[in-house]
Design an enzyme around this catalytic site. Structure first.
Site, PDB file in Angstrom:
ATOM      1  N   ASP A  43      18.576  -0.127 -24.900  1.00 11.18           N
ATOM      2  CA  ASP A  43      17.677   0.640 -24.038  1.00 11.18           C
ATOM      3  C   ASP A  43      18.120   0.538 -22.579  1.00 11.18           C
ATOM      4  O   ASP A  43      17.542   1.176 -21.695  1.00 11.18           O
ATOM      5  CB  ASP A  43      16.216   0.204 -24.221  1.00 11.18           C
ATOM      6  CG  ASP A  43      15.984  -1.240 -23.847  1.00 11.18           C
ATOM      7  OD1 ASP A  43      16.946  -1.929 -23.438  1.00 11.18           O
ATOM      8  OD2 ASP A  43      14.830  -1.700 -23.963  1.00 11.18           O
ATOM      9  N   SER A  44      19.193  -0.220 -22.342  1.00 13.24           N
ATOM     10  CA  SER A  44      19.834  -0.207 -21.025  1.00 13.24           C
ATOM     11  C   SER A  44      20.359   1.195 -20.701  1.00 13.24           C
ATOM     12  O   SER A  44      20.726   1.467 -19.561  1.00 13.24           O
ATOM     13  CB  SER A  44      20.963  -1.234 -20.967  1.00 13.24           C
ATOM     14  OG  SER A  44      21.849  -1.081 -22.050  1.00 13.24           O
ATOM     15  N   ASP A  82      18.623   0.025 -30.176  1.00 15.76           N
ATOM     16  CA  ASP A  82      17.368  -0.583 -29.708  1.00 15.76           C
ATOM     17  C   ASP A  82      16.152   0.247 -30.088  1.00 15.76           C
ATOM     18  O   ASP A  82      16.130   1.463 -29.850  1.00 15.76           O
ATOM     19  CB  ASP A  82      17.386  -0.681 -28.175  1.00 15.76           C
ATOM     20  CG  ASP A  82      17.727  -2.068 -27.682  1.00 15.76           C
ATOM     21  OD1 ASP A  82      17.714  -3.014 -28.493  1.00 15.76           O
ATOM     22  OD2 ASP A  82      18.017  -2.203 -26.482  1.00 15.76           O
ATOM     23  N   LYS A 110      17.398  -3.211 -33.267  1.00 11.84           N
ATOM     24  CA  LYS A 110      17.106  -4.402 -32.466  1.00 11.84           C
ATOM     25  C   LYS A 110      15.747  -4.248 -31.802  1.00 11.84           C
ATOM     26  O   LYS A 110      15.389  -3.157 -31.378  1.00 11.84           O
ATOM     27  CB  LYS A 110      18.185  -4.595 -31.398  1.00 11.84           C
ATOM     28  CG  LYS A 110      17.910  -5.733 -30.429  1.00 11.84           C
ATOM     29  CD  LYS A 110      19.157  -6.127 -29.655  1.00 11.84           C
ATOM     30  CE  LYS A 110      19.372  -5.416 -28.360  1.00 11.84           C
ATOM     31  NZ  LYS A 110      18.293  -5.568 -27.373  1.00 11.84           N
ATOM     32  N   GLU A 112      12.813  -6.655 -29.192  1.00 11.74           N
ATOM     33  CA  GLU A 112      12.635  -7.840 -28.352  1.00 11.74           C
ATOM     34  C   GLU A 112      11.382  -8.603 -28.743  1.00 11.74           C
ATOM     35  O   GLU A 112      10.335  -7.999 -29.017  1.00 11.74           O
ATOM     36  CB  GLU A 112      12.519  -7.414 -26.883  1.00 11.74           C
ATOM     37  CG  GLU A 112      13.793  -6.775 -26.342  1.00 11.74           C
ATOM     38  CD  GLU A 112      13.652  -6.326 -24.892  1.00 11.74           C
ATOM     39  OE1 GLU A 112      12.585  -6.531 -24.287  1.00 11.74           O
ATOM     40  OE2 GLU A 112      14.632  -5.769 -24.367  1.00 11.74           O
ATOM     41  N   GLU A 174      19.476 -13.700 -24.205  1.00  9.85           N
ATOM     42  CA  GLU A 174      19.773 -13.169 -22.867  1.00  9.85           C
ATOM     43  C   GLU A 174      19.233 -14.102 -21.784  1.00  9.85           C
ATOM     44  O   GLU A 174      18.037 -14.457 -21.785  1.00  9.85           O
ATOM     45  CB  GLU A 174      19.158 -11.768 -22.717  1.00  9.85           C
ATOM     46  CG  GLU A 174      19.467 -11.164 -21.351  1.00  9.85           C
ATOM     47  CD  GLU A 174      19.191  -9.674 -21.247  1.00  9.85           C
ATOM     48  OE1 GLU A 174      18.746  -9.061 -22.240  1.00  9.85           O
ATOM     49  OE2 GLU A 174      19.422  -9.123 -20.149  1.00  9.85           O
TER      50      GLU A 174
END
Ligand code: KIV
Length: 270
Positions: A43-44, A82, A110, A112, A174
């Protein structure tokens, strides 16, 4: 072509797993030529490509669009995609949204945070799942280092074990201290992929814009391996100078009509 079983074998053999982000087809193709093991469509993409202020603005449609582009550029590579913010709050929601990313071309999804129930639901539905602990850009207001105190480290360690027991295929760590990343890496079955987490993780991931020198900002966790931003600016500036000075295009950059067609055209439109 890699599949999820390739990577635990690499962990066992102590071979480092090379992960890098990509968001478009040509970059993905170049990364495969360069020999990466995994492409992360993170999502960057929001702050690096789409001009958003925050990862939370990234939508599922954005992710599917960019995963599909990366898949077209790199048909054989293992892709992690993501799940964006608030798309995995409940098991059924996570499964439905993971299907959209899989249909777009992701091999693995993925998300979080410490949600073993979501890992269990996704793996039971046949998905490879990459978890992500430490800095969670989607959930933390301030982007800062995590796991610095004994309490915070113990919580992250326990979360990592719970996600592993639930069946995660990978764990991204991270901005966590080296010693914590090393302990987690030794304790879990899934390969760990670190970013700003030291050298002991099973693999490393960087954002391609950061490593290639497109991002203006410097990050402590990053190493710049190129100066693509400066190279692109220089190339566009040279083009602008040539256009303004009449040096571009030259004769060789275009073509002419055949004599008879030009004569016919002149008579059609005198
Ligand atoms: O979105 C992303 O690129 C990521 C990496 C920073 C690990 O999650």
């Amino acid at each position: 072509m890699s599949n999820a079983s390739t990577f635990p074998d690499m962990k066992r053999r102590g071979e480092k797993i090379v992960v890098v982000t990509a968001y478009d087809a040509p970059t993905a193709r170049i990364e495969v030529e360069a020999g990466v093991d995994i492409i992360l469509v993170g999502d960057s993409v929001g702050v690096n490509i789409l001009g958003y202020a925050h990862e939370r603005e990234v939508t599922l449609a954005d992710m599917a669009h960019h995963i599909a582009a990366v898949r077209r550029g790199a048909p054989g590579v293992y892709i992690i995609g993501d799940l964006p913010y608030a798309t995995y709050d409940a098991p059924e929601q996570a499964i439905g949204n993971a299907r959209i990313l899989r249909d777009a071309g992701a091999d693995c999804v993925k998300f979080e945070g410490a949600q073993p129930d979501i890992v269990r639901a996704l793996t039971a539905a046949g998905f490879d799942v990459c978890c992500h602990l430490g800095l969670e850009s989607q959930h933390h207001e301030v982007k800062r280092r995590q796991g610095k105190t004994a309490q915070a480290a113990a919580k992250l360690y326990d979360d990592a074990l719970a996600l592993d027991a639930a069946g995660q295929a990978f764990l991204v760590l991270e901005l966590v201290p080296h010693e914590l990343a090393a302990r987690v890496t030794r304790a879990i079955k899934a390969p760990t992929i670190g970013i700003g987490a030291g050298a002991a993780t099973d693999g490393q991931v960087l954002v391609v814009n950061d490593l290639a020198g497109v991002t203006a900002r410097e990050f402590k966790h990053n190493r710049r391996y190129g100066a693509l931003g400066a190279a692109l600016r220089d190339a566009v500036a040279a083009y602008a100078r040539d256009v303004r000075a009449g040096r571009f295009p030259e004769e060789a950059h275009g073509f002419h009509m055949a004599d008879e067609e030009r004569a016919a055209f002149e008579s059609l439109r005198p």
